[in-house]
Design an enzyme around this catalytic site. Structure first.
Site, PDB file in Angstrom:
ATOM      1  N   GLU A  49      -6.589  -2.392   1.213  1.00 47.83           N
ATOM      2  CA  GLU A  49      -5.776  -1.504   1.298  1.00 47.83           C
ATOM      3  C   GLU A  49      -6.100  -0.680   2.502  1.00 47.83           C
ATOM      4  O   GLU A  49      -6.953  -0.235   2.502  1.00 47.83           O
ATOM      5  CB  GLU A  49      -5.901  -0.629  -0.042  1.00 47.83           C
ATOM      6  N   ASP A  60      -3.607  12.150  -1.840  1.00 45.91           N
ATOM      7  CA  ASP A  60      -4.590  11.892  -1.407  1.00 45.91           C
ATOM      8  C   ASP A  60      -6.092  13.774  -1.393  1.00 45.91           C
ATOM      9  O   ASP A  60      -4.912  14.346  -1.330  1.00 45.91           O
ATOM     10  CB  ASP A  60      -4.977  11.587  -0.047  1.00 45.91           C
ATOM     11  N   TYR A 174       2.047  -0.628  -8.449  1.00 44.22           N
ATOM     12  CA  TYR A 174       0.854   0.379  -8.734  1.00 44.22           C
ATOM     13  C   TYR A 174       0.828   1.829  -9.748  1.00 44.22           C
ATOM     14  O   TYR A 174       1.382   1.951  -9.226  1.00 44.22           O
ATOM     15  CB  TYR A 174       0.427   0.976  -7.334  1.00 44.22           C
TER      16      TYR A 174
END
Length: 258
Positions: A49, A60, A174
């Site tokens: 990734e 993030d 995911y």
């Protein structure tokens, strides 16, 4: 079947789970990123990734935010990352997933991005701020080009959301292991197993788990529930602070994942 799908199918036939490390493209340079991709593959990465730096990476945590800032200061853009993957394809066939945000894709032009990315050898894309509800056109473009669209499910996702995401996802689903940002502390209280079992009621697509996994012990436990393990912040931090220890750490993660 896509290169990502084929990877999961081959691993399943062998009774194995996927190791999916994340690194930020261009941190500290694209030359180092190329060497790191090869190191990841040597140490057992099944899919890589590749983060695309962005000024407002809402999903993030601090470690990847700082990596993004460093890469942006190096002048790394989505266009440069796509070109980088094209060069990378001269030396590796490891499946590549780009993790980016929709603003750079919108500026690039979704149609041109999909065309350029697939031509370069990108296999899949994760865009956390583009939910399936708003991604109809992008999904159509991607499916026509053979680019896997990977969408996220959170611990708080409703039944309707799980159904919608599993239908829209290609390559793998995911599962975000925590209700937080990347690099947060992982809690293994049994709830993950429950949610993943629930996801599997709606799809036979592989389920990979990311966010918060840093220790081999955690990778081992989570791999008992999922088809793939995604490790990002811990690798990004080590690559920045103590790159000489990265190989051993990667090997320890791969050994922990059956």
């Amino acid at each position: 079947m896509s290169r990502i799908g084929n990877t999961f199918r081959t691993l399943k036939q062998k009774g194995k789970k996927a190791f999916i490390p994340y690194i930020m493209a261009g941190d500290p340079s694209l030359e180092i990123t190329e060497k790191t991709v090869h190191l990841l593959k040597e140490c057992g990465a099944d899919i890589v990734e590749l983060g695309v730096p962005f000024s407002d990476p809402l999903a993030d945590g601090p470690t990847i935010q700082r990596a993004s800032e460093r890469a942006l200061l190096n002048g790394i853009t989505l266009k440069k990352v796509v070109s980088f993957v094209k060069t990378l394809r001269n030396t590796t066939e490891v499946p590549i997933v780009l993790m980016t945000y929709f603003n750079p894709v919108f500026k690039y032009g979704p149609g041109r991005f999909v065309t350029d990315a697939t031509d370069a050898g990108v296999d899949g894309v994760i865009i956390p701020d583009l939910p399936p509800d708003e991604a109809g056109d992008f999904i159509k473009l991607s499916r026509n080009a053979g680019l896997d669209t990977i969408f996220l499910i959170a611990p708080t996702s409703t039944e309707d959301r799980i159904i919608k995401v599993t239908k829209a996802a290609r390559g793998f689903v995911y599962y975000v292991s925590i209700t937080g940002i990347t690099g947060s502390v992982l809690t293994l209280d049994g709830s993950m197993d429950t949610v993943i079992s629930h996801i599997r009621r709606h799809t036979e697509k592989p389920v990979a788990v990311g966010f918060g996994i840093s220790r081999p012990e955690e990778a081992s436990v989570v791999s008992g529930m999922a088809d793939g393990i995604i490790v990002g912040s811990a690798i990004v931090r080590m690559l920045h602070e103590s790159p000489e220890a990265l190989r051993q750490y990667l090997v320890s993660l791969r050994k922990a994942i059956p």
